[in-house]
Design a protein around this motif. Structure first.
Motif, PDB file in Angstrom:
ATOM      1  N   LEU A 199     -25.230  48.844  54.692  1.00 29.73           N
ATOM      2  CA  LEU A 199     -26.431  49.567  55.284  1.00 29.73           C
ATOM      3  C   LEU A 199     -25.815  50.212  56.806  1.00 29.73           C
ATOM      4  CD1 LEU A 199     -30.132  48.688  53.969  1.00 29.73           C
ATOM      5  CD2 LEU A 199     -28.939  50.949  53.764  1.00 29.73           C
ATOM      6  N   ILE A 200     -25.350  49.036  57.445  1.00 29.78           N
ATOM      7  CA  ILE A 200     -25.417  48.851  59.197  1.00 29.78           C
ATOM      8  C   ILE A 200     -24.052  50.247  59.427  1.00 29.78           C
ATOM      9  CG2 ILE A 200     -24.479  48.346  61.257  1.00 29.78           C
ATOM     10  CD1 ILE A 200     -26.926  45.654  60.628  1.00 29.78           C
ATOM     11  N   LEU A 201     -23.372  49.480  58.255  1.00 26.36           N
ATOM     12  CA  LEU A 201     -21.755  49.896  58.354  1.00 26.36           C
ATOM     13  C   LEU A 201     -22.148  51.921  57.833  1.00 26.36           C
ATOM     14  CD1 LEU A 201     -18.371  50.586  58.435  1.00 26.36           C
ATOM     15  CD2 LEU A 201     -18.563  49.647  56.376  1.00 26.36           C
ATOM     16  N   LEU A 202     -22.793  52.428  57.132  1.00 32.47           N
ATOM     17  CA  LEU A 202     -23.594  53.262  56.617  1.00 32.47           C
ATOM     18  C   LEU A 202     -23.371  54.169  57.517  1.00 32.47           C
ATOM     19  CD1 LEU A 202     -23.745  53.116  53.276  1.00 32.47           C
ATOM     20  CD2 LEU A 202     -22.004  54.238  53.584  1.00 32.47           C
ATOM     21  N   TYR A 203     -24.048  53.403  58.307  1.00 31.50           N
ATOM     22  CA  TYR A 203     -24.856  54.333  59.805  1.00 31.50           C
ATOM     23  C   TYR A 203     -23.865  54.862  60.533  1.00 31.50           C
ATOM     24  CZ  TYR A 203     -27.806  54.577  63.832  1.00 31.50           C
ATOM     25  OH  TYR A 203     -28.356  55.560  65.027  1.00 31.50           O
ATOM     26  N   PHE A 204     -22.705  53.834  61.103  1.00 28.83           N
ATOM     27  CA  PHE A 204     -22.126  54.180  61.934  1.00 28.83           C
ATOM     28  C   PHE A 204     -20.487  55.084  61.494  1.00 28.83           C
ATOM     29  CE2 PHE A 204     -23.327  50.083  63.584  1.00 28.83           C
ATOM     30  CZ  PHE A 204     -24.218  51.026  65.717  1.00 28.83           C
ATOM     31  N   ILE A 205     -20.150  55.002  60.402  1.00 27.16           N
ATOM     32  CA  ILE A 205     -19.847  56.429  59.631  1.00 27.16           C
ATOM     33  C   ILE A 205     -20.459  57.350  59.557  1.00 27.16           C
ATOM     34  CG2 ILE A 205     -18.716  56.519  57.485  1.00 27.16           C
ATOM     35  CD1 ILE A 205     -18.059  53.752  56.748  1.00 27.16           C
ATOM     36  N   GLY A 206     -22.123  57.008  59.615  1.00 27.07           N
ATOM     37  CA  GLY A 206     -22.449  58.464  59.644  1.00 27.07           C
ATOM     38  C   GLY A 206     -22.401  59.214  60.654  1.00 27.07           C
ATOM     39  N   LYS A 207     -22.126  58.191  62.041  1.00 25.08           N
ATOM     40  CA  LYS A 207     -22.461  59.078  63.436  1.00 25.08           C
ATOM     41  C   LYS A 207     -21.306  59.567  63.732  1.00 25.08           C
ATOM     42  CE  LYS A 207     -26.671  57.534  65.332  1.00 25.08           C
ATOM     43  NZ  LYS A 207     -27.516  58.754  66.275  1.00 25.08           N
ATOM     44  N   VAL A 222     -22.992  50.340  45.513  1.00 25.50           N
ATOM     45  CA  VAL A 222     -23.143  48.219  45.640  1.00 25.50           C
ATOM     46  C   VAL A 222     -24.283  48.390  46.372  1.00 25.50           C
ATOM     47  CG1 VAL A 222     -21.640  47.049  47.436  1.00 25.50           C
ATOM     48  CG2 VAL A 222     -20.713  49.076  45.546  1.00 25.50           C
ATOM     49  N   ILE A 223     -25.162  48.626  46.763  1.00 26.34           N
ATOM     50  CA  ILE A 223     -26.795  48.210  47.884  1.00 26.34           C
ATOM     51  C   ILE A 223     -27.794  47.962  46.948  1.00 26.34           C
ATOM     52  CG2 ILE A 223     -27.876  48.757  49.415  1.00 26.34           C
ATOM     53  CD1 ILE A 223     -25.923  50.500  51.125  1.00 26.34           C
ATOM     54  N   TRP A 224     -27.902  48.691  45.693  1.00 27.83           N
ATOM     55  CA  TRP A 224     -28.516  48.883  44.833  1.00 27.83           C
ATOM     56  C   TRP A 224     -28.623  47.571  43.986  1.00 27.83           C
ATOM     57  CZ3 TRP A 224     -27.515  48.526  39.935  1.00 27.83           C
ATOM     58  CH2 TRP A 224     -28.682  48.120  38.240  1.00 27.83           C
ATOM     59  N   TYR A 225     -26.863  47.385  43.592  1.00 30.69           N
ATOM     60  CA  TYR A 225     -26.871  45.827  42.718  1.00 30.69           C
ATOM     61  C   TYR A 225     -27.068  45.270  43.684  1.00 30.69           C
ATOM     62  CZ  TYR A 225     -24.640  42.449  40.634  1.00 30.69           C
ATOM     63  OH  TYR A 225     -24.654  41.001  39.708  1.00 30.69           O
ATOM     64  N   LEU A 226     -26.922  44.884  44.679  1.00 27.23           N
ATOM     65  CA  LEU A 226     -27.332  43.457  46.089  1.00 27.23           C
ATOM     66  C   LEU A 226     -28.477  43.249  46.414  1.00 27.23           C
ATOM     67  CD1 LEU A 226     -24.734  44.132  48.496  1.00 27.23           C
ATOM     68  CD2 LEU A 226     -24.385  42.419  47.145  1.00 27.23           C
ATOM     69  N   VAL A 239     -34.319  54.144  49.674  1.00 27.19           N
ATOM     70  CA  VAL A 239     -35.196  54.641  50.994  1.00 27.19           C
ATOM     71  C   VAL A 239     -34.537  53.982  52.023  1.00 27.19           C
ATOM     72  CG1 VAL A 239     -37.406  54.119  52.437  1.00 27.19           C
ATOM     73  CG2 VAL A 239     -37.694  54.469  49.866  1.00 27.19           C
ATOM     74  N   LEU A 240     -34.230  52.553  52.162  1.00 31.26           N
ATOM     75  CA  LEU A 240     -33.085  52.705  53.080  1.00 31.26           C
ATOM     76  C   LEU A 240     -31.512  53.300  53.619  1.00 31.26           C
ATOM     77  CD1 LEU A 240     -34.104  48.492  53.545  1.00 31.26           C
ATOM     78  CD2 LEU A 240     -34.414  50.748  55.093  1.00 31.26           C
ATOM     79  N   LEU A 241     -31.438  53.370  52.215  1.00 31.06           N
ATOM     80  CA  LEU A 241     -30.011  54.323  51.648  1.00 31.06           C
ATOM     81  C   LEU A 241     -29.799  55.860  52.614  1.00 31.06           C
ATOM     82  CD1 LEU A 241     -27.005  54.895  51.245  1.00 31.06           C
ATOM     83  CD2 LEU A 241     -28.354  55.585  48.782  1.00 31.06           C
ATOM     84  N   ALA A 242     -30.864  56.609  51.982  1.00 29.15           N
ATOM     85  CA  ALA A 242     -32.403  57.736  52.919  1.00 29.15           C
ATOM     86  C   ALA A 242     -32.418  57.672  54.100  1.00 29.15           C
ATOM     87  CB  ALA A 242     -33.677  58.206  52.516  1.00 29.15           C
ATOM     88  N   PHE A 243     -32.226  56.890  55.305  1.00 24.51           N
ATOM     89  CA  PHE A 243     -32.831  56.794  56.607  1.00 24.51           C
ATOM     90  C   PHE A 243     -31.156  56.267  57.175  1.00 24.51           C
ATOM     91  CE2 PHE A 243     -36.954  56.488  55.478  1.00 24.51           C
ATOM     92  CZ  PHE A 243     -37.552  57.119  56.647  1.00 24.51           C
ATOM     93  N   VAL A 244     -29.719  56.624  56.291  1.00 23.10           N
ATOM     94  CA  VAL A 244     -28.573  56.127  56.866  1.00 23.10           C
ATOM     95  C   VAL A 244     -27.981  57.436  57.044  1.00 23.10           C
ATOM     96  CG1 VAL A 244     -28.927  53.773  57.313  1.00 23.10           C
ATOM     97  CG2 VAL A 244     -27.402  54.627  55.152  1.00 23.10           C
ATOM     98  N   ILE A 245     -28.625  58.207  56.188  1.00 26.00           N
ATOM     99  CA  ILE A 245     -27.101  59.350  55.506  1.00 26.00           C
ATOM    100  C   ILE A 245     -27.543  60.704  56.756  1.00 26.00           C
ATOM    101  CG2 ILE A 245     -27.735  61.777  53.703  1.00 26.00           C
ATOM    102  CD1 ILE A 245     -27.678  58.983  51.962  1.00 26.00           C
ATOM    103  N   PRO A 246     -26.546  60.764  57.349  1.00 31.61           N
ATOM    104  CA  PRO A 246     -26.779  61.857  57.907  1.00 31.61           C
ATOM    105  C   PRO A 246     -27.203  62.542  58.546  1.00 31.61           C
ATOM    106  CG  PRO A 246     -24.088  60.945  57.449  1.00 31.61           C
ATOM    107  CD  PRO A 246     -24.886  60.885  56.746  1.00 31.61           C
TER     108      PRO A 246
END
Length: 437
Positions: A199-207, A222-226, A239-246
């Motif tokens: 999730l942190i990686l996705l956040y910075f990629i979106g930035k 993948v995050i859902w499975y984990l 919900v958490l995925l939504a907050f890292v989508i730009p």
């Protein structure tokens, strides 16, 4: 005018989606009590596989997910992704983006979450098996409640629709927190740590302006499975995925308009008899299409894409597998749990939303919005008792397979409480709203 057009669009969508949801719930109850009930139960318990070698994506703790588990823990993650996108949008630019806008719906939602729990606890004492369902009547179904409100058409002031939407969004936030805190089992921190790192990686990629929605969704699986393996309820991943989508578009609207004007000014003129575009014209139009995609943020684009899938596929499927109340007699439908849930949705929601709104306005914490009065607030407070989707979801988490009789009672309480709240809310608003626009 943009707000009005958006509200009209979602009004028509909510009416159709609400009718479909209502019909699906009725169909589930009929089938669950018909001669084909064994086939229905076999469908719910059917195991699913999505194998890559020896690895099965649709498994938890080495056990294959059943159909009902896949819909509740898998497909409903997409629903919570949409909820998360809506919450993020409201926090950034919507009715929760400032204290002045958010104060009244936030206070109303707090009352709408507290009072149903109190009403439920009066009927089913905490510590008893039935007491596990305290959170069932907390949530308001946004689509269903807005669908009922939309039946009144142009008589409804915009401020009333916004108020209902805003406090329902805050309700969703409360429901998500309850699911995350109280309905998670023993945590496997290894899986959870990897999911958080992704999730942190996705956040910075979106930035860094990477805006490919498919990329975010693939990593989201993948995050859902984990999360599914971690013990934290898997829907929280949505919900958490939504907050890292730009939420920021790649191309600003001003630059987009300038670019379109340049393309139009240089667009090769077609003859009157030309019906086939030249390669140059096609290239220019593709530039327009590319620019149009980049001016819409991934958050808004994905939210728009998911509305149809969620409203017309996922939620009807969820209703079909969860609303099958079995009317088998022997006191299995009407009991303490069904009464507690129905009273929580009908009385608790109404008292909490109305009383807390009254306190906020009378104490001058927040002004009464234009177009709203105490009569139409009473009607909307009743509509707040429409808790269909999330209430059924929490009922499954509360009782699951361990207390099937109590789960059946909870389902009946949700359906009856939701129906009564919707009917009474509609009647009150029909009587108190102005007859003309």
């Amino acid at each position: 005018m943009t707000i009005l057009r958006t509200m009209r669009h979602f009004s028509s969508m909510n009416i159709a989606a609400s009718i479909l949801l209502f019909l699906t719930a009725i169909a589930a109850a009929i089938i669950a009590n018909s001669p084909v009930a064994p086939v229905y139960q076999e469908f719910l318990s059917h195991e699913l596989h999505f194998r890559i070698g020896n690895f099965n994506l649709l498994s938890h703790g080495g056990q294959n997910l059943t159909m009902i588990e896949f819909i509740n823990d898998g497909l409903m993650t997409v629903f919570f992704l949409l909820v998360g996108l809506e919450i993020k949008r409201e926090l950034l630019v919507g009715e929760l983006s400032s204290f002045r806008k958010a104060a009244l719906p936030f206070i109303a939602a707090c009352g709408g979450m507290l009072f149903p729990v109190l009403v439920y606890s009066f009927v089913c004492a905490p510590g008893t098996p039935g007491g596990q369902g305290l959170a069932i009547p907390m949530a308001t179904d946004i689509a269903f409640s807005l669908g009922v409100l939309s039946l009144l058409g142009k008589r409804v002031p915009l401020s009333l629709k916004i108020f209902l939407t805003a406090f329902a969004v805050v309700d969703d936030i409360g429901g998500i927190l309850v699911i995350a805190v109280f309905y998670s089992s023993h945590v496997a921190y290894g899986y959870l740590l990897v999911a958080i790192l992704l999730l942190i990686l996705l956040y910075f990629i979106g930035k860094r302006t990477v805006a490919n929605k498919l990329f975010f969704l693939v990593i989201g699986v993948v995050i859902w499975y984990l999360f599914l393996q971690s013990g934290i309820h898997s829907t929280i991943a949505g919900v958490l995925l939504a907050f890292v989508i730009p939420a920021k578009p790649q191309l600003r609207a001003g630059r987009y308009i300038e670019r379109i004007r340049r393309i139009i000014n240089t667009f090769p003129v077609m003859g009157e008899n030309d019906i086939v575009l030249t390669n140059e014209q096609i290239a220019q139009l593709k530039r327009v299409e590319s620019a149009s995609d980049r001016v819409i943020s991934p958050l808004q684009s994905l939210e728009d894409n998911l509305h149809g899938v969620v409203n017309y596929i996922i939620l009807p499927l969820f209703a079909f597998v969860n609303a099958g109340v079995v009317f088998s007699g022997g006191g299995e439908v009407i009991g303490e749990v069904s009464i507690a849930v129905a009273l929580g949705l009908l009385c608790g929601k109404f008292l909490g939303i109305y009383f807390f709104t009254w306190l906020a306005v009378k104490s001058k914490l927040t002004p009464m919005p234009q177009g709203m009065d105490w009569k139409n607030i009473a009607g909307v407070a009743l509509l707040g008792g429409i808790g269909f989707t999330v209430s059924l979801f929490i009922a499954n988490l509360s009782f699951g397979v361990t207390h099937p009789v109590l789960l059946n009672q909870a389902k009946f309480g949700v359906l009856s409480g939701t129906a009564l709240a919707g009917i009474l809310g509609y009647i009150v608003l029909y009587l108190v709203l102005p007859k003309k626009r």
